[in-house]
Design a protein around this motif. Structure first.
Motif, PDB file in Angstrom:
ATOM      1  N   TRP A  40       0.832  -1.312   0.036  1.00  0.00           N
ATOM      2  CA  TRP A  40       0.255  -0.110  -0.007  1.00  0.00           C
ATOM      3  C   TRP A  40       1.043   1.170   0.023  1.00  0.00           C
ATOM      4  CZ3 TRP A  40      -4.746   1.804  -1.021  1.00  0.00           C
ATOM      5  CH2 TRP A  40      -5.035   2.876  -0.421  1.00  0.00           C
ATOM      6  N   LEU A  41       1.815   1.275   0.925  1.00  0.00           N
ATOM      7  CA  LEU A  41       2.717   2.450   0.796  1.00  0.00           C
ATOM      8  C   LEU A  41       3.573   2.773  -0.412  1.00  0.00           C
ATOM      9  CD1 LEU A  41       4.098   2.288   4.624  1.00  0.00           C
ATOM     10  CD2 LEU A  41       2.219   3.420   3.807  1.00  0.00           C
ATOM     11  N   HIS A  42       4.003   1.571  -1.150  1.00  0.00           N
ATOM     12  CA  HIS A  42       4.407   1.801  -2.283  1.00  0.00           C
ATOM     13  C   HIS A  42       3.507   2.246  -3.399  1.00  0.00           C
ATOM     14  CE1 HIS A  42       7.025   0.806  -5.834  1.00  0.00           C
ATOM     15  NE2 HIS A  42       6.175   0.393  -6.511  1.00  0.00           N
ATOM     16  N   TRP A  43       2.202   1.989  -3.311  1.00  0.00           N
ATOM     17  CA  TRP A  43       1.269   2.689  -4.327  1.00  0.00           C
ATOM     18  C   TRP A  43       0.939   3.906  -4.042  1.00  0.00           C
ATOM     19  CZ3 TRP A  43      -4.226   2.809  -5.565  1.00  0.00           C
ATOM     20  CH2 TRP A  43      -4.409   2.356  -7.005  1.00  0.00           C
ATOM     21  N   VAL A  44       0.939   4.508  -2.793  1.00  0.00           N
ATOM     22  CA  VAL A  44       0.572   5.597  -2.391  1.00  0.00           C
ATOM     23  C   VAL A  44       1.762   6.586  -2.558  1.00  0.00           C
ATOM     24  CG1 VAL A  44      -1.380   5.139  -1.335  1.00  0.00           C
ATOM     25  CG2 VAL A  44       0.783   5.526   0.117  1.00  0.00           C
ATOM     26  N   ARG A  45       2.901   6.576  -3.125  1.00  0.00           N
ATOM     27  CA  ARG A  45       4.115   7.086  -3.109  1.00  0.00           C
ATOM     28  C   ARG A  45       3.738   8.593  -3.049  1.00  0.00           C
ATOM     29  NH1 ARG A  45       4.338   3.483  -7.360  1.00  0.00           N
ATOM     30  NH2 ARG A  45       3.477   5.335  -8.863  1.00  0.00           N
ATOM     31  N   GLY A  46       4.653   9.386  -2.477  1.00  0.00           N
ATOM     32  CA  GLY A  46       4.608  10.704  -2.220  1.00  0.00           C
ATOM     33  C   GLY A  46       4.314  11.479  -0.905  1.00  0.00           C
ATOM     34  N   THR A  47       3.816  10.543  -0.208  1.00  0.00           N
ATOM     35  CA  THR A  47       3.494  11.036   1.163  1.00  0.00           C
ATOM     36  C   THR A  47       4.399  10.382   2.330  1.00  0.00           C
ATOM     37  OG1 THR A  47       1.158  11.274   0.392  1.00  0.00           O
ATOM     38  CG2 THR A  47       1.612  11.285   2.793  1.00  0.00           C
ATOM     39  N   GLU A  92     -14.167   3.989   7.024  1.00  0.00           N
ATOM     40  CA  GLU A  92     -14.336   3.553   5.265  1.00  0.00           C
ATOM     41  C   GLU A  92     -13.136   2.784   4.773  1.00  0.00           C
ATOM     42  OE1 GLU A  92     -15.108   6.630   2.395  1.00  0.00           O
ATOM     43  OE2 GLU A  92     -13.547   7.649   2.967  1.00  0.00           O
ATOM     44  N   ILE A  93     -13.333   2.024   3.766  1.00  0.00           N
ATOM     45  CA  ILE A  93     -12.532   1.171   3.103  1.00  0.00           C
ATOM     46  C   ILE A  93     -11.784   2.073   1.962  1.00  0.00           C
ATOM     47  CG2 ILE A  93     -12.139  -1.013   1.720  1.00  0.00           C
ATOM     48  CD1 ILE A  93     -14.759  -1.923   2.650  1.00  0.00           C
ATOM     49  N   LEU A  94     -10.424   2.142   1.930  1.00  0.00           N
ATOM     50  CA  LEU A  94      -9.723   3.003   1.026  1.00  0.00           C
ATOM     51  C   LEU A  94      -8.908   2.208  -0.137  1.00  0.00           C
ATOM     52  CD1 LEU A  94      -7.864   5.281   3.462  1.00  0.00           C
ATOM     53  CD2 LEU A  94     -10.105   5.876   2.474  1.00  0.00           C
ATOM     54  N   GLY A  95      -8.932   0.825   0.167  1.00  0.00           N
ATOM     55  CA  GLY A  95      -8.053  -0.062  -0.698  1.00  0.00           C
ATOM     56  C   GLY A  95      -8.372  -1.331  -0.344  1.00  0.00           C
ATOM     57  N   GLU A  96      -7.949  -2.365  -1.501  1.00  0.00           N
ATOM     58  CA  GLU A  96      -7.928  -3.725  -1.248  1.00  0.00           C
ATOM     59  C   GLU A  96      -6.612  -4.234  -1.645  1.00  0.00           C
ATOM     60  OE1 GLU A  96     -11.447  -6.295  -1.542  1.00  0.00           O
ATOM     61  OE2 GLU A  96     -10.342  -7.571  -3.220  1.00  0.00           O
ATOM     62  N   ILE A  97      -6.060  -5.214  -0.908  1.00  0.00           N
ATOM     63  CA  ILE A  97      -4.887  -5.859  -1.350  1.00  0.00           C
ATOM     64  C   ILE A  97      -4.998  -7.327  -1.112  1.00  0.00           C
ATOM     65  CG2 ILE A  97      -2.246  -5.980  -1.038  1.00  0.00           C
ATOM     66  CD1 ILE A  97      -2.601  -3.104   0.373  1.00  0.00           C
ATOM     67  N   SER A  98      -4.621  -8.181  -2.302  1.00  0.00           N
ATOM     68  CA  SER A  98      -4.625  -9.479  -2.024  1.00  0.00           C
ATOM     69  C   SER A  98      -3.230 -10.162  -2.115  1.00  0.00           C
ATOM     70  CB  SER A  98      -5.479 -10.274  -3.093  1.00  0.00           C
ATOM     71  OG  SER A  98      -6.757  -9.859  -3.181  1.00  0.00           O
ATOM     72  N   LEU A  99      -2.913 -11.061  -1.145  1.00  0.00           N
ATOM     73  CA  LEU A  99      -1.690 -11.656  -1.036  1.00  0.00           C
ATOM     74  C   LEU A  99      -1.656 -13.376  -1.149  1.00  0.00           C
ATOM     75  CD1 LEU A  99       0.193  -9.897   1.905  1.00  0.00           C
ATOM     76  CD2 LEU A  99       0.451  -9.554  -0.529  1.00  0.00           C
ATOM     77  N   SER A 100      -0.833 -13.926  -1.933  1.00  0.00           N
ATOM     78  CA  SER A 100      -0.760 -15.358  -1.888  1.00  0.00           C
ATOM     79  C   SER A 100      -0.112 -15.577  -0.369  1.00  0.00           C
ATOM     80  CB  SER A 100       0.199 -15.690  -2.987  1.00  0.00           C
ATOM     81  OG  SER A 100      -0.479 -15.530  -4.333  1.00  0.00           O
ATOM     82  N   ILE A 101      -0.741 -16.711   0.322  1.00  0.00           N
ATOM     83  CA  ILE A 101      -0.139 -17.114   1.514  1.00  0.00           C
ATOM     84  C   ILE A 101       0.601 -18.453   1.691  1.00  0.00           C
ATOM     85  CG2 ILE A 101      -0.865 -17.324   4.031  1.00  0.00           C
ATOM     86  CD1 ILE A 101      -1.397 -14.328   2.986  1.00  0.00           C
TER      87      ILE A 101
END
Length: 284
Positions: A21-28, A79-88
């Motif tokens: 998520w942090l990689h995706w929201v770069r800049g902050t 509220e939901i801001l984003g969804e991430i799916s990971l292989s476990i």
């Protein structure tokens, strides 16, 4: 600096999702902070001590993470801001190499133990299965104690805590995945991605008129008539009366889409309660 909370300690799948998520929201400027449990993450988000949190919501083997859903339903301004799916992938690890027969206890998060049920029953039936707050916490416990106990944990945690792998990829199903939601307060729009190339999904909670035949059918028919593709429907007890349920519904589309907005407007006239949990991007 803004704070992003996740289920800690270092080495959890939640931390991995947080990094994505942090990689995706770069800049902050963000600081990732681990917490000991999902309730603590929600409490600190509600109190403003964390700006956003990453929490598991569903696993492909064990199903919904009910504590996440219940808190999200109960708290009004999140509220939901984003969804991430990971292989476990789960690993059986100890502080040093020992025969399986010498393992007296296996620690892990309850979901991880359930996801590896067949392996543990076939190979470690003699060992006690003990709960930890996370797979990484299980790894840390094993690293700090004498040989004879093992952890079901992630590869990242194995490396982080210097453990020895006795068996790898021990989950019951190879295509094991967990969905995580990134949550934040509705008035706080810090670092919400502006990437328009992602697929968009909306999640809602619906309460049906009590004891009216065909109520759920009428709700679902509205989505079918609008050609909106449902991705999940899950029931949760209202916690007020036995046999009363809320329904969590996920579907493709965004609140800014006219079709979605019109469908939800009509749904309000048929439902006893409608709560929009969020419209958000799917990060893959």
């Amino acid at each position: 600096m803004l704070k992003l909370g996740y289920l800690g300690p270092e080495g959890t799948f939640s931390e991995k999702a947080a990094h994505i998520w942090l990689h995706w929201v770069r800049g902050t400027s963000w600081l990732g902070e681990g917490r000991t449990g999902i309730p603590q993450l929600f409490h600190e988000l509600e109190a403003g001590e964390l700006h956003q949190i990453v929490v598991p919501v569903e696993n492909s083997i064990e199903g919904a993470v009910n504590v996440t859903q219940d808190y999200l339903i109960r708290i009004e301004d999140i509220e939901i801001l984003g969804e991430i799916s990971l292989s476990i992938e789960h690993y059986l690890a100890t502080s040093q190499r020992i025969p399986l027969s010498e393992i007296s206890a296996v620690y892990s998060h309850p979901q991880a133990l359930s996801q590896c049920h067949e392996y543990l029953q076939n190979n470690l039936k003699h060992a006690s299965l003990l709960q930890a707050t996370s797979t990484a916490e299980a790894a840390r416990l094993v690293a700090q104690n004498a040989p004879g106990i093992a952890a079901v944990t992630s590869k990242d945690a194995v490396i982080k805590y210097g453990l020895t792998v006795l068996a790898e990829k021990i989950q019951d199903f190879s295509d094991n995945k967990t969905r995580f939601w990134v949550l934040g307060k509705k008035e706080g729009k810090e670092a919400i991605p502006k990437n328009n190339n992602s697929s968009l999904k909306t999640s809602i909670v619906v309460a049906l008129p009590y004891n009216r035949p065909g109520s759920l059918y009428e709700i679902l028919k509205g989505f079918a008539d609008a050609n909106l593709d449902l991705t999940r429907i899950e029931s949760r007890p209202t916690k007020k009366e036995l046999g009363e349920y809320l329904f969590i519904i996920d579907f493709w589309g965004h609140l800014q889409d006219k079709t979605v907005l019109d469908t939800l407007t009509k749904l309000k006239t048929k439902a006893a309660m409608l709560k929009i949990l969020g419209s958000y991007p799917i990060i893959t």
